[in-house]
Design an enzyme around this catalytic site. Sequence first.
Site, PDB file in Angstrom:
ATOM      1  N   HIS A 184       0.813  -1.219   0.000  1.00  8.54           N
ATOM      2  CA  HIS A 184       0.000   0.000   0.000  1.00  8.54           C
ATOM      3  C   HIS A 184       0.851   1.275   0.000  1.00  8.54           C
ATOM      4  O   HIS A 184       0.393   2.343  -0.423  1.00  8.54           O
ATOM      5  CB  HIS A 184      -0.939  -0.001   1.207  1.00  8.54           C
ATOM      6  CG  HIS A 184      -2.246   0.691   0.948  1.00  8.54           C
ATOM      7  ND1 HIS A 184      -2.379   1.782   0.105  1.00  8.54           N
ATOM      8  CD2 HIS A 184      -3.506   0.454   1.429  1.00  8.54           C
ATOM      9  CE1 HIS A 184      -3.639   2.178   0.073  1.00  8.54           C
ATOM     10  NE2 HIS A 184      -4.334   1.391   0.864  1.00  8.54           N
ATOM     11  N   ASP A 229      -7.974  -2.952 -20.170  1.00 13.24           N
ATOM     12  CA  ASP A 229      -8.359  -3.788 -21.310  1.00 13.24           C
ATOM     13  C   ASP A 229      -7.083  -4.364 -21.909  1.00 13.24           C
ATOM     14  O   ASP A 229      -6.270  -3.634 -22.466  1.00 13.24           O
ATOM     15  CB  ASP A 229      -9.117  -2.933 -22.338  1.00 13.24           C
ATOM     16  CG  ASP A 229      -9.497  -3.706 -23.583  1.00 13.24           C
ATOM     17  OD1 ASP A 229      -9.174  -4.900 -23.684  1.00 13.24           O
ATOM     18  OD2 ASP A 229     -10.109  -3.091 -24.485  1.00 13.24           O
TER      19      ASP A 229
END
Length: 427
Positions: free
Chosen positions: A158, A363
């Site tokens: 993180h 994508d």
Amino acid sequence: MSIVVTKSSPEVVVPSDPETPTGHIQLSSFDKFLCSVPVPLLLVFDKPIHHPVDTIKRAMSQALVHYYPIAGRLAAGADGGEVITCKGDGEEGGRGVLFVGASASGAVDDVVSSPALLKDLFLRYPEEEFCCHADPLLLMQVTEFSCGGFAVGVTWNHVLADGAGMGQFLQALGELARGVPSVAAIVPVRSDDSVLAAPPPRGSGGVASIDWTCAECTTEGMAFLDLTISSSFISGVKATIGKPCTAFEVIVALLWQCRARAVDCPAESPASLVFGYNMRALVGAAAGYYGNCLIQVSVVATSGEVAKGEMKDVVTLIQTAKKKIGDETKKGDVVVVEQEQLQLGYNTLMVSSWRNLGLEAPDFGSGRPARVMWYEPQFSMPFFAICPPCKGSGGDGVNVLGYIVKKEHLDAFMHQIQARLAATTVY
């Protein structure tokens, strides 16, 4: 026949250009606030691409030229704090992303619907709950399914990035996998002066000062839930609540209230809420910034307030905490207001929203993911992630995954949820 996930030996993927920049990246107060904890993300694609493992691994090597801090490691800085150190190939300490290719003997839907199998679609850090300096900042597993679909499992430290930052990187990775010559129209920025200049976020207004070491924090005996809240319910609440509100506020208010009613604690006992708040706009972060710019906002309430109030009252509690952050922020300066440290436990519910962060946009050649998922075999406290719509919902509604209640409270919680979603009146 049981489904098996078979993994290849791990590889370290490094930037494709040996002249990729090196050096140190200073950590902001936001990076330091969020600590070195792993964040798991799963993107599930039900349509195939050509050789997904090789395609994405090659794209990763290209992407790390532009996003070179992601290939770095945490290290001690000159001032005693931590920095991200970016070294050249062959230098001591190394650099790169840990990458694994895998195959599953079952179809997409069979695997992602089973928590027992979901854990096999991610790589995990050796310490599991924390990331060490020697660990890569990013782990990735690409799994091919028998139906032709594939999944991209990402686990990152993180300290490296928040959800918005990782969404930006994964979109760039997808562009490169599709053969787009440039990474993106927005230049990647990991070190931004406006973010670095912002004061420490802990203790700011309604920001949670949290005791993460609380011994009571455990998900042992808790149920993992995968829920979809319909857009018609969300719209109905918005139409009848009497004031403007967001889908996030409706979803969190619904689950927080149903949880309080199911657990049925004494009215005066605490029922706290903690949720992430994106500070990019408030501190003036540069376009393309992909580090952390997130704070944890706390809402301290009683079980009676949450369980017995009307829906609009619970929404107001959330809105008031959000408004305080905006009111106390002036051109990137957070006004610090000390508050009592929030003790985590079963009485505290933590929320992370993954909507509108770009996580649903990557994508790799066959379209956007059918599902964006969060999953941990164990987590330190009651938690859920709000994800974009899942496959099968027709784009309708919002997906929620996480550990919200203990198994002993599951039936009561599901009764509350189902009754509320089916009711003609929303509050």
